[in-house]
Enzyme design. Structure first.
Site, short mmCIF file in Angstrom:
data_model
loop_
_atom_site.label_atom_id
_atom_site.label_comp_id
_atom_site.label_asym_id
_atom_site.label_seq_id
_atom_site.Cartn_x
_atom_site.Cartn_y
_atom_site.Cartn_z
N ASP A 243 -24.16 -46.55 40.30
CA ASP A 243 -23.68 -47.53 39.32
C ASP A 243 -22.36 -47.02 38.72
O ASP A 243 -22.33 -45.92 38.16
CB ASP A 243 -24.76 -47.63 38.22
N ASP B 3 -20.42 -52.22 37.18
CA ASP B 3 -20.85 -52.80 35.90
C ASP B 3 -19.76 -53.73 35.34
O ASP B 3 -18.58 -53.36 35.31
CB ASP B 3 -21.07 -51.62 34.94
N GLU C 11 -21.15 -56.76 39.13
CA GLU C 11 -21.84 -57.50 38.08
C GLU C 11 -20.79 -58.33 37.35
O GLU C 11 -19.83 -57.78 36.81
CB GLU C 11 -22.52 -56.56 37.09
N HIS D 295 -32.50 -54.65 34.49
CA HIS D 295 -32.81 -53.93 33.25
C HIS D 295 -32.27 -54.61 32.01
O HIS D 295 -32.47 -54.12 30.91
CB HIS D 295 -32.25 -52.51 33.36
N ASP D 296 -31.53 -55.72 32.18
CA ASP D 296 -31.01 -56.46 31.03
C ASP D 296 -31.78 -57.75 30.78
O ASP D 296 -31.43 -58.52 29.88
CB ASP D 296 -29.54 -56.84 31.26
C1 NOJ Z 1 -24.17 -54.32 31.90
C2 NOJ Z 1 -25.32 -53.38 32.02
O1 NOJ Z 1 -26.21 -53.85 32.98
C3 NOJ Z 1 -25.91 -53.24 30.65
O2 NOJ Z 1 -27.14 -52.57 30.65
C4 NOJ Z 1 -24.91 -52.58 29.76
O3 NOJ Z 1 -25.37 -52.55 28.43
C5 NOJ Z 1 -23.55 -53.32 29.78
N1 NOJ Z 1 -23.17 -53.72 31.10
C6 NOJ Z 1 -22.47 -52.44 29.24
O4 NOJ Z 1 -22.20 -51.40 30.13
#
Ligand code: NOJ
Length: 541
Positions: free
Chosen positions: A95, A195, A245, A319-320
């Site tokens: 990541d 990310d 992402e 995970h979000d």
């Molecule tokens: C996306 C990530 O998946 C998340 O967990 C994170 O808080 C934010 N980007 C900031 O890096």
């Protein structure tokens, strides 16, 4: 790099398996579980950040891209993990958090110490204490700017105040980040997840946003495609599997990010389909999922990416996100059926499927009932913001119970022993109470489990080339309860039908009549679609 016929498994390192009893998941814990992952049949493992970090955002606040945080292990553990994974035919994807660093990164510290060179690594702006440079909001709540009195300057942080945005317009920054990619590629990593990478290119002029929180100025920003192309070419990662992402992105941009002719990324994550239960687009206001809209979004993205030669990462969970079975399915009466149905929906779409740890077990939301049980910086910020805005504690807790990112971060449920077999110590976050019934050990024994169904879906992709390489068209588009499509390639046809609801639905004439059913979540055949029924038919042309 071939990625269309592959399946990616996401490991949230901190919650996967704790090998040393400190309550945090670690790299040796991942090594322990590699056989489980091989047996699931997946091809790549995306590991969330394990680099040196103060862990304010669980590792998405990186203090050193090239070293391992002792909480997760050592560089030797990383090397062993890569080698052991490779022995089992598993490639690792790391990541890369390149939009920002931790404010504990040496670059930021030198910037604070007054070094001009490093101030140019970030986005600093002059200004008085009472006047932030713009009115932009942080995605975690509050202003996106933090004041540094000693410098008389503000710095931009689109996330937590300890996550300072990097200045990608500075070629030295781009050079440093390419070195990071080269370093991990040389270690034997097979791919990268980037990310929030569509936020890296900021506008030339910073101005107040009178229509929103500022995102329209920096999302898919002015030089984004140029910077991605340059990074991929210079770091020589065009032969690796890469997923970006993309925060609040557009379909047109995702076509460009992923069309092979552009030489940018293999695929993108987009999130529009995961906002259909946000009331008026606000994550912190509840409404039941709008299934018609969900269907329309998935359909539009599939068809347009197909038409224009792009490629989607297809997924429900990470995970979000809250757990899909609790959100779009039914984690009570139809737990098993709805989890299998949701898996069927995305795995047979045109795209590369991602399985998030525990999704293959039907893991549910956390059910945490008190604010002391929450850990996530975003949840804690918004709890306060919701109270300030007038919600009662009970109302704010109910929102977190459904929306908190912690729902996806509870420990992986390995077995029915204390703490779900995740740790011998005190887990950093509590598992849901249901781990005694929902766990890997129990599901490995049960031939009808959600886990066995995921294995079958992953296997089906290997057996039926139409899944990876075929075209897609959608069926019953005017029936909001049903998500159905046909995949086709040469003389091969696969029909997929999913009842998105907990009630029976009748479709009338169906194009798969008389075809062989190759997979489904109800054993017997039926003319009506039963609650959350999913079925896959192989055609008979
Ligand atoms: C996306 C990530 O998946 C998340 O967990 C994170 O808080 C934010 N980007 C900031 O890096």
């Amino acid at each position: 790099m071939d990625f269309k016929d592959k399946v990616v498994y996401q490991i949230y390192t901190k919650s996967f398996r704790d090998s040393n009893g400190d309550g945090l998941g670690d790299l040796r814990g991942v090594i322990e579980k590699l056989d489980y992952l091989r047996d699931l049949g997946v091809n790549y493992l995306w590991l969330t950040p394990f680099y040196k970090s103060p862990l304010n955002d669980n590792g998405y606040d990186i203090a050193d891209y090239l070293s391992v945080d002792p909480a997760f292990g050592t560089m030797e553990d990383v090397e062993e993990l890569i080698a052991e994974a490779e022995k089992r035919g598993l490639g690792l994807m790391f990541d890369m958090v390149f939009n920002h660093t931790s404010t504990e990164h040496a670059w930021f510290r030198q910037a604070l110490a007054g070094e001009k060179k490093y101030q140019d690594y970030y986005i600093f702006r002059e200004g008085g204490l009472d006047a932030p440079p713009t009115n932009w909001e942080s995605k975690f709540g509050g202003s996106a700017w933090e004041y540094v009195p000693e410098l008389g300057k503000w710095y931009l942080h689109l996330y937590d105040r300890t996550q300072a945005d990097l200045n990608w317009d500075n070629p030295e920054v781009r050079g440093e980040l390419k070195d990071v990619l080269r370093f991990w590629k040389a270690k034997g990593v097979k791919g990268f997840r980037f990310d929030v990478v569509n936020l890296i290119s900021k506008p030339a002029v910073f101005e107040d946003d009178h229509q929103g929180d500022g995102r329209r100025f920096y999302t898919d920003g002015p030089h984004i495609h140029e910077y991605l192309k340059e990074m991929v070419a210079d770091a020589d990662i065009g032969d690796m599997v890469t997923v970006g992402e993309m925060s609040s992105t557009s379909l047109d941009n995702c076509v460009r990010y992923t069309n092979p002719a552009e030489k940018e990324l293999s695929m993108t994550f987009s999130f529009h389909h995961l906002k259909v239960d946000y009331k008026d687009g606000n994550k912190w206001e509840l409404q039941p999922p709008d299934l018609g809209r969900l269907k329309d979004l998935l359909t539009t993205w599939q068809l347009e990416m197909q038409r224009a030669g792009g490629w989607n990462a297809v997924f429900w969970c990470n995970h979000d996100q809250p757990r899909a079975v609790s959100r779009f399915g039914d984690d009570g009466k139809y737990w098993k059926q709805s989890a299998k149905m949701l898996a069927t929906c995305v795995h047979l779409l045109r795209g590369t499927p991602y399985v998030y740890q525990g999704e293959e077990l039907g893991m549910t939301n956390a059910g945490h009932a008190s604010i002391e049980q929450y850990r996530d910086v975003e949840s804690l910020n918004y709890y306060r913001i919701m109270l300030e805005a007038g919600k009662t504690e009970a109302e704010a807790l109910e929102v977190l119970r459904q929306r908190s990112r912690d729902n996806g971060r509870t420990p992986m449920q390995w077995d029915g022993s204390p703490n779900a077999g995740f740790t011998d110590g005190t887990p950093w976050i509590l598992p849901p109470e249901n781990y005694q019934t929902i766990n890997a050990e129990a599901e490995l024994r049960d031939p009808d489990s959600i886990l066995q169904y995921y294995k079958r879906l992953v296997q089906l992709r290997k057996e039926e080339p139409v899944i990876a390489a075929g075209q897609i068209e959608f069926l019953f588009r005017d029936v909001p309860e049903v998500f159905s499509y046909r995949r086709f390639l040469g003389t091969q046809d696969l029909f997929v039908v999913n009842n998105l609801t907990g009630h029976e639905v009748t479709l009338g004439d169906v194009p798969w009549a008389g075809c062989e059913k190759v997979l489904g979540n109800y054993a017997d055949a039926s003319k009506v679609l039963r609650p959350y029924e999913a079925a896959v038919y192989k055609a008979c042309r």
